[in-house]
Design a protein around this motif. Structure first.
Motif, PDB file in Angstrom:
ATOM      1  N   CYS A   1      29.552  47.431  50.108  1.00 50.99           N
ATOM      2  CA  CYS A   1      30.953  47.264  49.713  1.00 50.99           C
ATOM      3  C   CYS A   1      31.060  46.943  48.223  1.00 50.99           C
ATOM      4  O   CYS A   1      31.971  47.429  47.535  1.00 50.99           O
ATOM      5  N   ILE A   2      30.139  46.117  47.715  1.00 50.81           N
ATOM      6  CA  ILE A   2      30.143  45.799  46.283  1.00 50.81           C
ATOM      7  C   ILE A   2      29.880  47.049  45.462  1.00 50.81           C
ATOM      8  O   ILE A   2      30.527  47.280  44.425  1.00 50.81           O
ATOM      9  N   ALA A   3      28.969  47.899  45.925  1.00 49.56           N
ATOM     10  CA  ALA A   3      28.681  49.145  45.214  1.00 49.56           C
ATOM     11  C   ALA A   3      29.924  50.039  45.161  1.00 49.56           C
ATOM     12  O   ALA A   3      30.220  50.648  44.119  1.00 49.56           O
ATOM     13  N   LEU A   4      30.655  50.114  46.257  1.00 45.45           N
ATOM     14  CA  LEU A   4      31.887  50.905  46.281  1.00 45.45           C
ATOM     15  C   LEU A   4      32.925  50.330  45.309  1.00 45.45           C
ATOM     16  O   LEU A   4      33.633  51.081  44.622  1.00 45.45           O
ATOM     17  N   LEU A   5      33.000  49.005  45.242  1.00 47.58           N
ATOM     18  CA  LEU A   5      33.961  48.358  44.337  1.00 47.58           C
ATOM     19  C   LEU A   5      33.625  48.667  42.882  1.00 47.58           C
ATOM     20  O   LEU A   5      34.517  48.978  42.077  1.00 47.58           O
ATOM     21  N   PHE A   6      32.341  48.605  42.518  1.00 52.43           N
ATOM     22  CA  PHE A   6      31.927  48.928  41.147  1.00 52.43           C
ATOM     23  C   PHE A   6      32.220  50.393  40.817  1.00 52.43           C
ATOM     24  O   PHE A   6      32.637  50.726  39.706  1.00 52.43           O
ATOM     25  N   GLU A   7      31.973  51.249  41.785  1.00 42.20           N
ATOM     26  CA  GLU A   7      32.219  52.679  41.558  1.00 42.20           C
ATOM     27  C   GLU A   7      33.706  52.933  41.286  1.00 42.20           C
ATOM     28  O   GLU A   7      34.065  53.755  40.433  1.00 42.20           O
ATOM     29  N   ALA A   8      34.573  52.212  41.982  1.00 46.85           N
ATOM     30  CA  ALA A   8      36.003  52.450  41.857  1.00 46.85           C
ATOM     31  C   ALA A   8      36.627  51.726  40.667  1.00 46.85           C
ATOM     32  O   ALA A   8      37.504  52.275  39.989  1.00 46.85           O
ATOM     33  N   ARG A   9      36.178  50.495  40.359  1.00 46.91           N
ATOM     34  CA  ARG A   9      36.851  49.677  39.349  1.00 46.91           C
ATOM     35  C   ARG A   9      36.039  49.492  38.084  1.00 46.91           C
ATOM     36  O   ARG A   9      36.500  48.836  37.139  1.00 46.91           O
TER      37      ARG A   9
ATOM     38  N   ALA B   1      36.962  46.407  52.312  1.00 45.35           N
ATOM     39  CA  ALA B   1      36.586  47.065  51.060  1.00 45.35           C
ATOM     40  C   ALA B   1      37.720  47.925  50.514  1.00 45.35           C
ATOM     41  O   ALA B   1      37.935  47.978  49.295  1.00 45.35           O
ATOM     42  N   TYR B   2      38.462  48.597  51.384  1.00 43.44           N
ATOM     43  CA  TYR B   2      39.533  49.489  50.919  1.00 43.44           C
ATOM     44  C   TYR B   2      40.586  48.717  50.136  1.00 43.44           C
ATOM     45  O   TYR B   2      40.976  49.102  49.034  1.00 43.44           O
TER      46      TYR B   2
ATOM     47  N   PHE C   1      37.311  40.521  46.877  1.00 44.56           N
ATOM     48  CA  PHE C   1      36.932  40.613  48.284  1.00 44.56           C
ATOM     49  C   PHE C   1      37.549  39.475  49.107  1.00 44.56           C
ATOM     50  O   PHE C   1      38.040  39.688  50.212  1.00 44.56           O
ATOM     51  N   ALA C   2      37.513  38.257  48.563  1.00 37.98           N
ATOM     52  CA  ALA C   2      38.015  37.116  49.319  1.00 37.98           C
ATOM     53  C   ALA C   2      39.513  37.212  49.574  1.00 37.98           C
ATOM     54  O   ALA C   2      39.988  36.985  50.694  1.00 37.98           O
TER      55      ALA C   2
END
Length: 415
Positions: A75-83, A127-128, A95-96
């Motif tokens: 989920c962290i990897a997806l967040l970095f990819e998007a933001r 994550a979304y 996330f929190a």
């Protein structure tokens, strides 16, 4: 027995005792001694279909942090990819504040109130929503501390979108849990599925500097919040209250900030309990409590271990401590200093194990005491205690005992 080459496949269907989406009953509860809110977030980790060594079938149903951790990492990897590149605190906050709190579940049944922040943290990771949220907060949780240090706090919310957003701010309380059982014990309760710690639906009352704020694009608003702990609780059992500050924006963002606190003074919490047979001095030979004047025979630096006996302090911490000291005292009451391997810092409740602390006459400075009469003074710093104040320690003084050496007497010796 049938050989592996000729045996048929055997399929076993295990009963799923916990419902999906709830925190597993075997999940460890968080909350530090200093009342920092942990865990931060919950991630799927119970009865997960996972890859497995090919020789063992290729797939298996597993549970635990070995399942939840890689899920969260993905989920962290997806967040970095998007933001893009963002700070670790922003990752934690996104996330929190976008997680989904769930109701309390004891491993068998669900209850009609939200689970404690001390168990589920901010809730189940989403994550979304973390990727697409236009609102970024500067906190991932709020701790209102205990009744002695209860103070108002604040949080900020930034509108990263392209239009004005109006936020409505409120709270939803969750169940308050008792850390200690109602039987006078000072060690946190243990429980099994369906046999959970005592919980009450009573929760804190929050007040806000404003319950409605308008934030322009790129701007930040600060909201001040204070808490009034729930009343009518047994403070000696360390009730932990918690809940969620809710923020609903006209842009569709729906966020929450987990909060918690203790409805007691943590400085009064017992660290060294002597009422239940623990934290007493025992003999290494008989394992019985030491009586005043009992004689122990030490080996010394040059003596044999034959027919030796030592005092053993049966240490059991009810709670963790930032500073644990064990000092030797002479027969005239003079504190000689710390015994070998002490003082120790940041000791957890289970750090000492079952063997106790055996003293063979050695001191922290490398010397060993001569034959004579001694006692041990054990001090554990209370939670939020000041190391410079004697009153902020739990203290146990052992009976006096006599020390002799296999060598027939010993003068002070430096190793």
């Amino acid at each position: 027995m049938t050989s592996k080459a000729h045996s048929s496949s055997l399929f076993i269907s295990e009963k799923n005792k916990v419902a999906g989406g709830y925190v597993s009953d075997f999940s460890q509860w968080g909350l530090t001694n200093e009342l920092v809110a942990l865990p931060t977030i919950s991630a799927p980790g119970g009865f997960m279909l996972s890859t497995h060594p090919l020789a063992l079938g290729g797939y298996a149903v597993e549970s635990g942090t070995s399942m939840a951790t890689p899920y969260f990492a993905g989920c962290i990897a997806l967040l970095f990819e998007a933001r893009g590149k963002i700070s670790s605190s922003t990752v934690q906050s996104l996330f929190a504040t976008n997680s989904n709190p769930n109701v309390f579940h004891d491993g068998v049944s669900a209850y009609p109130w939200l689970d404690s922040v001390a168990q589920q943290g901010a809730g189940l990771i989403n994550a979304y929503d973390a990727v697409h949220a236009k609102t970024v907060l500067n906190v991932s949780s709020i701790s209102f501390n205990d009744t002695e240090y209860l103070t108002p706090t604040s949080f900020s919310l930034k509108n990263t979108g392209s239009q004005d957003v109006t936020y409505t701010i409120d709270q939803v309380g969750s169940g308050t849990v008792y850390t200690l059982a109602n039987d006078g014990t000072t060690i946190p309760v243990f429980f099994d599925a369906g046999d959970f710690m005592e919980t009450t639906a009573t929760y804190a009352s929050l007040s806000f500097s404003s319950k409605r704020v308008v934030v322009s694009p790129g701007q930040t608003a600060v909201v001040r919040v204070s808490a009034a702990p729930p009343k009518g609780l047994n403070a000696s059992r360390i009730p932990i209250y918690s809940g969620y500050v809710t923020l609903n924006g006209t842009n569709g963002d729906s966020l929450s900030i987990p909060y918690l606190g203790a409805a007691t003074s943590m400085r009064n919490v017992t660290i060294l309990d002597t009422k239940h047979g623990d934290n007493v001095l025992k003999s290494s030979v008989s394992s019985k409590p030491v009586t005043a004047g009992q004689v122990f025979t030490f080996a010394g630096p040059h003596g044999a271990e034959t027919n030796t006996s030592y005092p053993v302090f049966d240490l059991l911490l009810s709670m963790g401590t930032r500073l644990l000291e064990i000092d030797a005292k002479s027969s005239n009451g003079t504190v000689l200093g710390s015994i070998a391997q002490f003082p120790q810092e940041f000791k957890s409740r289970s750090a000492t194990g079952a063997s106790g602390v055996e003293w063979q006459g050695y001191m922290a400075d490398g010397s060993n005491v001569p034959a004579g009469s001694y006692s041990l003074r054990v001090r554990a710093l209370k939670i939020f205690g000041d190391p410079a104040k004697n009153s902020d320690y739990d203290v146990v003084e052992t009976p006096w005992f006599k020390v002799r050496y296999v060598e027939g007497g010993l003068t002070p010796h430096r190793l």
